[in-house]
Enzyme design. Structure first.
Site, PDB file in Angstrom:
ATOM      1  N   HIS A   7      17.390  -2.397  31.473  1.00 29.58           N
ATOM      2  CA  HIS A   7      16.431  -3.470  31.203  1.00 29.58           C
ATOM      3  C   HIS A   7      16.630  -4.645  32.140  1.00 29.58           C
ATOM      4  CE1 HIS A   7      19.823  -4.731  28.514  1.00 29.58           C
ATOM      5  NE2 HIS A   7      19.467  -5.949  28.908  1.00 29.58           N
ATOM      6  N   HIS A  79      19.331 -11.642  33.591  1.00 22.45           N
ATOM      7  CA  HIS A  79      20.228 -10.599  34.091  1.00 22.45           C
ATOM      8  C   HIS A  79      19.516  -9.256  34.187  1.00 22.45           C
ATOM      9  CE1 HIS A  79      20.843 -10.025  29.656  1.00 22.45           C
ATOM     10  NE2 HIS A  79      20.960  -8.748  29.994  1.00 22.45           N
ATOM     11  N   GLU A 130      24.723  -6.780  33.740  1.00 20.56           N
ATOM     12  CA  GLU A 130      25.237  -6.202  32.505  1.00 20.56           C
ATOM     13  C   GLU A 130      25.381  -4.705  32.738  1.00 20.56           C
ATOM     14  OE1 GLU A 130      24.123  -5.847  27.747  1.00 20.56           O
ATOM     15  OE2 GLU A 130      22.561  -6.428  29.169  1.00 20.56           O
TER      16      GLU A 130
END
Length: 134
Positions: A7, A79, A130
């Protein structure tokens, strides 16, 4: 080491308003808000089939998203999240190359219930990364 893009996360000052834009203007299916106290955020996801967009809103005054929004009041990209087959192997490999893992370096459960880690943006061309266990 990297798998697919899981994502792209966008910090927003008003999760309900941002969700409405994606749902009503763009015709997207938006999940119900999910508070994540361990990460200091409330999130919703927009499933795009091959990846997702995550909208983040601060949960409490100590939220790292609150600090981001103080610098970027309208919000913005926060992010990117990539999947890895083994988060511990990935972490150890990254640390061996000098990459900085944020926090205590131990994975925490993310929004999908899977272990996640965050990597310092200065080590990745200014982008907070991440990693999520696939």
């Amino acid at each position: 080491m990297l798998g697919r893009l899981n994502h792209v996360a966008i910090a927003v000052p008003d999760l309900a308003a941002a969700s409405a834009v994606y749902r009503d203007t763009l015709g997207a299916s938006v999940t119900a808000p999910q508070p994540l106290p361990d990460h200091g955020v409330t999130v919703v996801f927009i499933d795009l089939g091959n990846t997702k967009v995550e909208l983040l809103e601060p949960l409490g005054v100590d939220s790292p998203i609150a600090a981001f929004l103080a610098k970027n009041p309208a919000g913005g990209m926060h992010h990117v999240c990539y999947e890895v087959d083994d988060i511990i192997v990935a972490r150890d490999r990254l640390k061996a190359t000098g990459a900085r893992v944020l926090g205590d370096g131990e994975p925490k459960a993310g929004a999908h219930g899977k272990p996640v880690l965050f990597l310092h943006p200065k080590d990745f061309q200014g982008t907070l990364v991440e990693l999520e266990q696939a």
